[in-house]
Design a protein around this motif. Structure first.
Motif, PDB file in Angstrom:
ATOM      1  N   THR A   2       0.844  -1.193   0.000  1.00 52.74           N
ATOM      2  CA  THR A   2       0.000   0.000   0.000  1.00 52.74           C
ATOM      3  C   THR A   2       0.878   1.241   0.000  1.00 52.74           C
ATOM      4  N   VAL A   4       1.205   5.231   0.584  1.00 51.31           N
ATOM      5  CA  VAL A   4       0.639   6.399   1.249  1.00 51.31           C
ATOM      6  C   VAL A   4       1.276   7.639   0.657  1.00 51.31           C
ATOM      7  N   ALA A  21       5.276   4.228  11.372  1.00 48.05           N
ATOM      8  CA  ALA A  21       4.546   3.384  10.431  1.00 48.05           C
ATOM      9  C   ALA A  21       5.449   2.314   9.824  1.00 48.05           C
ATOM     10  N   LYS A  22       6.674   2.689   9.453  1.00 58.14           N
ATOM     11  CA  LYS A  22       7.595   1.723   8.848  1.00 58.14           C
ATOM     12  C   LYS A  22       7.983   0.647   9.855  1.00 58.14           C
ATOM     13  N   TYR A  25       4.580  -1.536  10.189  1.00 54.59           N
ATOM     14  CA  TYR A  25       4.090  -2.261   9.020  1.00 54.59           C
ATOM     15  C   TYR A  25       5.195  -2.833   8.137  1.00 54.59           C
ATOM     16  N   LYS A  28       5.067  -3.528   4.061  1.00 56.34           N
ATOM     17  CA  LYS A  28       3.677  -3.495   3.614  1.00 56.34           C
ATOM     18  C   LYS A  28       3.273  -2.096   3.159  1.00 56.34           C
ATOM     19  N   LEU A  29       3.976  -1.082   3.681  1.00 60.90           N
ATOM     20  CA  LEU A  29       3.670   0.303   3.333  1.00 60.90           C
ATOM     21  C   LEU A  29       4.864   0.963   2.660  1.00 60.90           C
ATOM     22  N   GLN A  30       4.573   1.772   1.653  1.00 63.46           N
ATOM     23  CA  GLN A  30       5.565   2.647   1.036  1.00 63.46           C
ATOM     24  C   GLN A  30       5.033   4.070   1.082  1.00 63.46           C
ATOM     25  N   PHE A  31       5.941   5.041   1.144  1.00 61.92           N
ATOM     26  CA  PHE A  31       5.535   6.437   1.268  1.00 61.92           C
ATOM     27  C   PHE A  31       6.094   7.263   0.112  1.00 61.92           C
ATOM     28  N   TRP A  46      11.307   7.514   2.100  1.00 65.05           N
ATOM     29  CA  TRP A  46      10.255   7.687   1.111  1.00 65.05           C
ATOM     30  C   TRP A  46      10.804   8.049  -0.259  1.00 65.05           C
ATOM     31  N   LEU A 268      -3.640   7.026  10.357  1.00 63.34           N
ATOM     32  CA  LEU A 268      -3.271   6.061   9.324  1.00 63.34           C
ATOM     33  C   LEU A 268      -3.940   4.720   9.576  1.00 63.34           C
ATOM     34  N   LEU A 272      -6.412   2.814   6.991  1.00 63.20           N
ATOM     35  CA  LEU A 272      -6.115   1.487   6.462  1.00 63.20           C
ATOM     36  C   LEU A 272      -7.255   0.499   6.731  1.00 63.20           C
TER      37      LEU A 272
END
Length: 279
Positions: A2, A4, A21-22, A25, A28-31, A46, A268, A272
């Motif tokens: 996902t 963001v 967040a990193k 998660y 699972k997450l990229q910014f 990011w 966030l 999600l």
């Protein structure tokens, strides 16, 4: 994975938020960050895109999610009205519902496992009956995503007794009537804040009604009431608060620029959940 997309990342709280967040998660997450500042490390947590001004920041960030490259849009160090003006432009086709509205998830530290939704403290200034019905419809979608099967929705006024001279009371009564036959929710009002949230107040006042200090959702009569409540809970009650815009095709995280990194992270998690991603 996902993605963001953050509109405005030149703020220590944003860096701290992304760190949180990193760590939570992982991959699972990229910014992706759009900003006008020259001192942002382009490789720091990011993918970074430099813009000329805040208007370009908003346009580029919204375009990124509109084209499907990002799944969540987040307001960073940019004024809300600039981002929202871009969000509702016809060329991006991001409106899903007739109305966009703001929803906050409030968790009070004084009460174990006590949380509720608050709407609308950031978008709609003085809702009409029609607008308020749409606000309730929007919050119902979010409430159901959070696992509330039949959420209790309190329409807030100064007192629980109907007063035809009080606009918030009239508004609450009209909206409650509209939802009276719904089986997926219980919408009631007018109701005062203490009776909506405090079982102790209910006992002291010897009040009996469909909502007795156990509201899942608080619907305020205007933006001033909602904004004051949101900030009072966050600043003076030690509450965890998370905020987002609903009614768009993607979750839009909208917090105050003064909110902490933890509050942004909480927002966030709320966003999600709308994508059915476990937190």
């Amino acid at each position: 994975m996902t993605v963001v997309v953050i509109a405005g990342g030149s703020q220590p709280e944003i860096v701290e938020f992304v760190n949180l967040a990193k760590n939570f998660y992982g991959e699972k997450l990229q910014f992706v960050v759009f900003d006008k500042a020259d001192n942002i490390d382009p490789n720091h947590f990011w993918t970074y895109y430099h813009c000329a001004n805040d208007q370009e920041v908003a346009q580029q960030a919204v375009n990124y999610v509109a084209t499907g490259s990002g799944q969540v849009l987040m307001k960073g160090l940019i004024q809300s009205h600039i981002l929202l003006k871009a969000l509702v432009q016809d060329k991006f086709d991001l409106k899903k519902q007739i109305l966009l509205s703001h929803i906050a998830l409030i968790k009070l530290p004084q009460v174990a496992n006590r949380s509720f939704l608050l709407t609308d403290g950031a978008m709609n200034i003085a809702p009409t009956t029609t607008t308020m019905i749409e606000i309730v419809d929007n919050v119902l979608v979010v409430a159901h995503k959070l696992g509330m099967v039949q959420p209790k929705i309190a329409l807030i006024s100064s007192a629980e007794n109907f007063n035809p001279k009080m606009p918030s009371s009239v508004l609450a009564k009209e909206v409650a009537k509209h939802f009276q036959d719904r089986t997926t929710s219980l919408v009631f009002g007018p109701l005062s804040l203490d009776l909506a949230l405090s079982p102790q107040a209910v006992q002291r006042k010897h009040y009996h009604g469909p909502i007795m200090g156990d509201a899942d959702v608080i619907v305020v009569p205007n933006i001033d009431t909602g904004n004051v409540l949101y900030k009072a809970f966050a600043l003076f009650a030690g509450a965890q608060v998370g905020g987002m815009i609903t009614g768009a095709k993607v979750p839009v995280i909208l917090t105050s620029r003064s909110d902490t990194a933890q509050s942004k992270f909480y927002s966030l998690q709320l966003a999600l959940r709308q994508l059915d991603i476990e937190v």
